[in-house]
Design a protein around this motif. Structure first.
Motif, PDB file in Angstrom:
ATOM      1  N   MET A  19     -63.094  82.784  59.369  1.00  0.00           N
ATOM      2  CA  MET A  19     -63.229  84.220  59.166  1.00  0.00           C
ATOM      3  C   MET A  19     -62.878  84.608  57.738  1.00  0.00           C
ATOM      4  N   ARG A  20     -61.821  84.036  57.214  1.00  0.00           N
ATOM      5  CA  ARG A  20     -61.418  84.353  55.844  1.00  0.00           C
ATOM      6  C   ARG A  20     -62.531  84.032  54.866  1.00  0.00           C
ATOM      7  N   ARG A  21     -63.230  82.905  55.095  1.00  0.00           N
ATOM      8  CA  ARG A  21     -64.318  82.526  54.194  1.00  0.00           C
ATOM      9  C   ARG A  21     -65.431  83.570  54.232  1.00  0.00           C
ATOM     10  N   LEU A  22     -65.768  84.071  55.423  1.00  0.00           N
ATOM     11  CA  LEU A  22     -66.812  85.083  55.529  1.00  0.00           C
ATOM     12  C   LEU A  22     -66.410  86.369  54.821  1.00  0.00           C
ATOM     13  N   ILE A  23     -65.164  86.787  54.999  1.00  0.00           N
ATOM     14  CA  ILE A  23     -64.690  87.997  54.339  1.00  0.00           C
ATOM     15  C   ILE A  23     -64.749  87.839  52.829  1.00  0.00           C
ATOM     16  N   ASN A  24     -64.298  86.698  52.326  1.00  0.00           N
ATOM     17  CA  ASN A  24     -64.328  86.477  50.885  1.00  0.00           C
ATOM     18  C   ASN A  24     -65.754  86.489  50.353  1.00  0.00           C
ATOM     19  N   LEU A  25     -66.667  85.876  51.091  1.00  0.00           N
ATOM     20  CA  LEU A  25     -68.068  85.888  50.668  1.00  0.00           C
ATOM     21  C   LEU A  25     -68.635  87.301  50.659  1.00  0.00           C
ATOM     22  N   ALA A  26     -68.295  88.072  51.686  1.00  0.00           N
ATOM     23  CA  ALA A  26     -68.788  89.446  51.740  1.00  0.00           C
ATOM     24  C   ALA A  26     -68.246  90.268  50.583  1.00  0.00           C
ATOM     25  N   LEU A  27     -66.956  90.091  50.288  1.00  0.00           N
ATOM     26  CA  LEU A  27     -66.345  90.792  49.167  1.00  0.00           C
ATOM     27  C   LEU A  27     -67.025  90.412  47.863  1.00  0.00           C
ATOM     28  N   PHE A  28     -67.236  89.127  47.677  1.00  0.00           N
ATOM     29  CA  PHE A  28     -67.863  88.635  46.454  1.00  0.00           C
ATOM     30  C   PHE A  28     -69.263  89.204  46.299  1.00  0.00           C
ATOM     31  N   PRO A  78     -73.371  87.378  54.051  1.00  0.00           N
ATOM     32  CA  PRO A  78     -73.488  85.932  54.029  1.00  0.00           C
ATOM     33  C   PRO A  78     -74.116  85.360  55.288  1.00  0.00           C
ATOM     34  N   VAL A  79     -74.076  86.110  56.381  1.00  0.00           N
ATOM     35  CA  VAL A  79     -74.702  85.654  57.612  1.00  0.00           C
ATOM     36  C   VAL A  79     -75.698  86.711  58.036  1.00  0.00           C
ATOM     37  N   THR A  80     -76.989  86.372  58.131  1.00  0.00           N
ATOM     38  CA  THR A  80     -77.999  87.309  58.570  1.00  0.00           C
ATOM     39  C   THR A  80     -78.758  86.705  59.729  1.00  0.00           C
ATOM     40  N   GLY A  81     -79.492  87.546  60.415  1.00  0.00           N
ATOM     41  CA  GLY A  81     -80.285  87.082  61.525  1.00  0.00           C
ATOM     42  C   GLY A  81     -79.514  86.987  62.822  1.00  0.00           C
ATOM     43  N   THR A  82     -78.219  87.385  62.815  1.00  0.00           N
ATOM     44  CA  THR A  82     -77.409  87.340  64.025  1.00  0.00           C
ATOM     45  C   THR A  82     -77.139  88.759  64.490  1.00  0.00           C
ATOM     46  N   PRO A  83     -77.544  89.130  65.705  1.00  0.00           N
ATOM     47  CA  PRO A  83     -77.297  90.495  66.171  1.00  0.00           C
ATOM     48  C   PRO A  83     -75.810  90.767  66.296  1.00  0.00           C
ATOM     49  N   ALA A  84     -75.477  92.047  66.338  1.00  0.00           N
ATOM     50  CA  ALA A  84     -74.087  92.422  66.574  1.00  0.00           C
ATOM     51  C   ALA A  84     -73.648  91.916  67.935  1.00  0.00           C
ATOM     52  N   ARG A 127     -83.256  93.502  58.912  1.00  0.00           N
ATOM     53  CA  ARG A 127     -81.921  93.125  58.456  1.00  0.00           C
ATOM     54  C   ARG A 127     -80.945  93.193  59.626  1.00  0.00           C
ATOM     55  N   THR A 128     -80.092  92.216  59.734  1.00  0.00           N
ATOM     56  CA  THR A 128     -79.054  92.220  60.755  1.00  0.00           C
ATOM     57  C   THR A 128     -77.741  91.768  60.138  1.00  0.00           C
ATOM     58  N   LEU A 129     -76.654  92.105  60.813  1.00  0.00           N
ATOM     59  CA  LEU A 129     -75.307  91.725  60.375  1.00  0.00           C
ATOM     60  C   LEU A 129     -74.570  91.068  61.524  1.00  0.00           C
ATOM     61  N   ASP A 130     -73.785  90.057  61.233  1.00  0.00           N
ATOM     62  CA  ASP A 130     -72.889  89.535  62.255  1.00  0.00           C
ATOM     63  C   ASP A 130     -71.763  90.538  62.471  1.00  0.00           C
ATOM     64  N   ALA A 131     -71.039  90.369  63.569  1.00  0.00           N
ATOM     65  CA  ALA A 131     -70.033  91.351  63.963  1.00  0.00           C
ATOM     66  C   ALA A 131     -68.957  91.539  62.905  1.00  0.00           C
ATOM     67  N   LEU A 132     -68.533  90.467  62.246  1.00  0.00           N
ATOM     68  CA  LEU A 132     -67.459  90.569  61.258  1.00  0.00           C
ATOM     69  C   LEU A 132     -67.891  91.399  60.063  1.00  0.00           C
ATOM     70  N   ASN A 133     -69.088  91.116  59.524  1.00  0.00           N
ATOM     71  CA  ASN A 133     -69.528  91.862  58.356  1.00  0.00           C
ATOM     72  C   ASN A 133     -69.833  93.312  58.691  1.00  0.00           C
ATOM     73  N   ARG A 134     -70.297  93.568  59.919  1.00  0.00           N
ATOM     74  CA  ARG A 134     -70.495  94.956  60.316  1.00  0.00           C
ATOM     75  C   ARG A 134     -69.158  95.697  60.321  1.00  0.00           C
ATOM     76  N   ARG A 135     -68.142  95.082  60.868  1.00  0.00           N
ATOM     77  CA  ARG A 135     -66.817  95.711  60.887  1.00  0.00           C
ATOM     78  C   ARG A 135     -66.278  95.906  59.477  1.00  0.00           C
ATOM     79  N   TYR A 136     -66.459  94.897  58.633  1.00  0.00           N
ATOM     80  CA  TYR A 136     -65.994  94.994  57.246  1.00  0.00           C
ATOM     81  C   TYR A 136     -66.656  96.177  56.538  1.00  0.00           C
ATOM     82  N   LEU A 137     -67.980  96.298  56.658  1.00  0.00           N
ATOM     83  CA  LEU A 137     -68.696  97.358  55.955  1.00  0.00           C
ATOM     84  C   LEU A 137     -68.371  98.728  56.523  1.00  0.00           C
TER      85      LEU A 137
END
Length: 348
Positions: free
Chosen positions: A1-10, A36-42, A260-270
């Motif tokens: 999860m930390r890696r995904l958050i860092n990628l999203a921030l970057f 960083p992750v697309t194509g995955t529904p919420a 365009r789709t977002l995974d659950a983590l990036n949706r929450r982050y945004l």
């Protein structure tokens, strides 16, 4: 999860390319992140992107910490100082019907930002004139001129007895600095908050009677500024880019045929990065919304969803729908201006 958050921030900080639109006063779509992750529904059962009054309640300390470190976040903006400066007259213009007009400048993070200032003629009321920080929508920075565009809009408030200050924003016209856009960089919001601070320094202005008017991109800048600065009393937002960032990332002007789709983590982050997640911090200060249903640049759904979010957050809102009207409310301009003027008379 930390890696995904860092990628999203970057990705959010780096940004992506502009895609131009045709109308000069509308906002070009800029995707300020590449999830960083697309194509995955919420995740199944995940709440709707809009209309959810529980937005801040994620219970994830790491996620909230990552958001707070992003310079565009409400937390980061609140950690800054906005001293503004005295307004310096650069040029005196032909006067309006009952007000003066000047090109002035103020300081924002050491940059000289130009602005168009109007001041009512006559003796100010006790405590000073009420004032409106006037936030324009997207105009290509190299084409922007301080004295052009939004003339009729600003005139309506000036004639009604309000001081108005229309900031150029950094990098626009002859203002200093680099124009980096209104979404993935905090600069324009900082300029708006320093414009408000500069108005408070003016002895002709009542520092306790300041509001914001914003169109398109300026609508989001105004919403952010009002959440950051509790001394700003009211905001009137026209055709605002006021959707949550996850909605902008997935639903706003996607290329033809692309979903365009977002995974659950990036949706929450945004979501948590968006000003929409902090509407309770308005603490009852009123917001007025105007939007045309035939707006080809900013969907009417953005207004409807923000109005729902404001109500769910216990905040006051006036929302006006203009059937068949465009991004600039061309068919209903006078009606919308009269409503905005009355709104500020009632709330400033």
């Amino acid at each position: 999860m930390r890696r995904l958050i860092n990628l999203a921030l970057f990705a959010l900080i780096l940004g992506a390319a502009f895609v131009a639109v045709t109308q000069p006063e509308s906002l070009p779509f800029r995707l300020p992140w590449n999830p960083p992750v697309t194509g995955t529904p919420a995740a199944p059962g995940e709440a709707s992107p809009q209309g959810d009054s529980r937005l801040p309640d994620f219970g994830d300390t790491a996620l909230k910490t990552a958001v707070a470190r992003n310079p565009v976040s409400i937390q980061a903006l609140k950690a800054r100082e906005y001293p503004g400066s005295a307004l310096t007259v650069r040029q005196t213009l032909a006067a309006g019907s009952n007000y003066t007009r000047q090109v002035v400048s103020y300081q924002s993070e050491g940059l000289r930002i130009n602005a168009l200032l109007t001041v009512p003629r006559g003796t100010p009321p006790q405590g000073g004139w009420p004032a409106i920080v006037f936030n324009h929508g997207y105009i290509p920075p190299a084409e922007y001129r301080t004295t052009e565009r939004y003339v009729a809009y600003q005139d309506a408030f000036a004639r009604a007895g309000f001081v108005t200050l229309k900031s150029d924003y950094r990098g626009h016209g002859s203002s200093e600095g680099e124009a980096r856009g209104g979404y993935n960089d905090p600069g324009y919001t900082v300029d708006v908050l320093n414009a408000a601070a500069s108005l408070r320094r003016d002895p002709r202005v009542n520092p306790d009677r300041l509001g914001l008017w914003g169109h398109s991109m300026g609508g989001q800048l105004s919403l952010k500024a009002m959440i950051v600065d509790p001394r700003l009393k009211a905001a009137s937002l026209w055709a605002g880019v006021i959707a949550s960032y996850d909605v902008l990332a997935t639903d706003w002007n996607p290329p033809p045929g692309e979903k365009r789709t977002l995974d659950a983590l990036n949706r929450r982050y945004l979501r948590l990065l968006s000003p929409n997640a902090y509407l309770r911090e308005l603490n009852g200060r009123p917001v007025q919304l105007h939007h045309g249903t035939n707006d080809a640049d900013v969907p009417y759904s953005f207004q409807k969803n923000l109005a729902d979010d404001l109500r769910n957050a216990g905040q006051g809102v006036e929302a006006y729908r203009y059937e068949g009207d465009d991004h600039n409310l061309s068919r209903n301009l006078r009606t919308a201006l009269n409503r905005s003027v009355q709104f500020f008379r009632d709330n400033l």
